[in-house]
Design a protein around this motif. Sequence first.
Motif, mmCIF file in Angstrom:
data_model
loop_
_atom_site.group_PDB
_atom_site.id
_atom_site.type_symbol
_atom_site.label_atom_id
_atom_site.label_comp_id
_atom_site.label_asym_id
_atom_site.label_seq_id
_atom_site.Cartn_x
_atom_site.Cartn_y
_atom_site.Cartn_z
ATOM 1 N N ILE A 6 0.860 -1.195 0.000
ATOM 2 C CA ILE A 6 0.000 0.000 0.000
ATOM 3 C C ILE A 6 0.890 1.237 0.000
ATOM 4 O O ILE A 6 1.723 1.425 0.892
ATOM 5 N N LYS A 8 -0.623 4.426 -0.751
ATOM 6 C CA LYS A 8 -1.455 5.593 -0.446
ATOM 7 C C LYS A 8 -2.784 5.122 0.114
ATOM 8 O O LYS A 8 -3.327 4.108 -0.320
ATOM 9 N N PHE A 13 -10.068 4.282 0.174
ATOM 10 C CA PHE A 13 -9.402 3.472 -0.850
ATOM 11 C C PHE A 13 -7.936 3.281 -0.477
ATOM 12 O O PHE A 13 -7.303 4.163 0.113
ATOM 13 N N TYR A 14 -7.405 2.127 -0.853
ATOM 14 C CA TYR A 14 -5.997 1.813 -0.634
ATOM 15 C C TYR A 14 -5.359 1.543 -1.992
ATOM 16 O O TYR A 14 -5.872 0.736 -2.769
ATOM 17 N N TYR A 15 -4.259 2.239 -2.272
ATOM 18 C CA TYR A 15 -3.608 2.138 -3.574
ATOM 19 C C TYR A 15 -2.402 1.215 -3.437
ATOM 20 O O TYR A 15 -1.428 1.539 -2.739
ATOM 21 N N ARG A 21 2.469 -1.366 -11.619
ATOM 22 C CA ARG A 21 1.100 -0.840 -11.683
ATOM 23 C C ARG A 21 0.538 -0.617 -10.287
ATOM 24 O O ARG A 21 0.950 -1.247 -9.312
ATOM 25 N N VAL A 22 -0.401 0.325 -10.208
ATOM 26 C CA VAL A 22 -1.062 0.647 -8.945
ATOM 27 C C VAL A 22 -2.533 0.245 -9.057
ATOM 28 O O VAL A 22 -3.228 0.628 -9.999
ATOM 29 N N GLN A 24 -6.295 0.210 -7.303
ATOM 30 C CA GLN A 24 -7.129 0.851 -6.286
ATOM 31 C C GLN A 24 -7.986 -0.210 -5.601
ATOM 32 O O GLN A 24 -8.768 -0.900 -6.253
ATOM 33 N N CYS A 25 -7.818 -0.342 -4.279
ATOM 34 C CA CYS A 25 -8.506 -1.423 -3.555
ATOM 35 C C CYS A 25 -9.353 -0.888 -2.410
ATOM 36 O O CYS A 25 -9.057 0.146 -1.822
ATOM 37 N N LYS A 52 -7.411 -2.496 -12.720
ATOM 38 C CA LYS A 52 -7.199 -1.290 -11.921
ATOM 39 C C LYS A 52 -7.872 -1.308 -10.559
ATOM 40 O O LYS A 52 -7.653 -0.412 -9.752
ATOM 41 N N GLU A 53 -8.711 -2.307 -10.291
ATOM 42 C CA GLU A 53 -9.460 -2.317 -9.032
ATOM 43 C C GLU A 53 -9.401 -3.685 -8.380
ATOM 44 O O GLU A 53 -9.239 -4.707 -9.052
ATOM 45 N N GLU A 205 1.284 9.297 1.964
ATOM 46 C CA GLU A 205 1.526 8.697 0.653
ATOM 47 C C GLU A 205 3.005 8.387 0.504
ATOM 48 O O GLU A 205 3.861 9.189 0.880
#
Length: 293
Positions: A6, A8, A13-15, A21-22, A24-25, A52-53, A205
């Motif tokens: 993680i 951010k 949301f947790y990136y 790649r990042v 978004q979770c 992406k998710e 972040e």
Amino acid sequence: MPEGKIIKALSGFYYVLDGERVVQCRGRGIFRKRKVSPLVGDYVEYQADNDKEGTIVAIEDRKNEMIRPPIANVDQAILVFSAVQPDFSTALLDRFLVLIESKQIEPLICITKIDLLSEAETKQIQQYADEYRSIGYSVLLTSSMEEDGLEELLSYLHKRISVFAGQSGVGKSSLLNALRPELELKTNEISDSLGRGKHTTRHVELIKVNDGLVADTPGFSSLEFTEIEADELPFCFPEMVKLSQDCKFRGCLHLNEPKCAVKAAVEADELLPYRYKHYLQFMEEIKERKPRY
């Protein structure tokens, strides 16, 4: 199951950084039931919904974690203190150092704005720097404007997870902007009426700098010893840890005990008097703390 770190946390949301790649979770509801919150710096497993998710399903054990700022698995803490505006404070620095030592995180003291000092003020700051080095701490003197000390600071960040911490207005964002100008992190002038900066960083972040990850964290001006007990405080002063081997009593708190090596060192001017003064203040604060139930 894909894994990542993680980098951010924002608005629920947790990136998660997975390779390049990042993703978004969201966190699973089970974490809330267990009263466990994912933190920036956590190594996690996630279930991908698409490219992406996804959803975080597991958090690996942490080697350490901090509450303020909320971050985990930190290698070192860059304690940023300005020489002036606001003035350098050994009391506040020692407070930060105790909190960092209690988490077994390696501290690096970074004193900023040295370009604003008079000759006499420079001598005083140099003396403080030498005194903290004599304890065993690493100390850097820097200027974002003049770019002094920045190359050395960069070398400390290489391949490590670092957290920048300190009061508001001491120049944390300015330092990061000097290290990576493309970040354009927001900075604020010091308020003359308050004598401190406004909070400009709103979330934690991790930012890539010199093959390492650096956390720019919200500034704060007061810290409480909510997690440190009286018998743990002596272990947060490295110079006292060395001396305590010669104390008569094991578990000596260096207060009123007979044949205390720390008190003897204070009386012989072999221990920095302001460090022992702050130790006594912190001990009193911990002892007067309301019990937690």
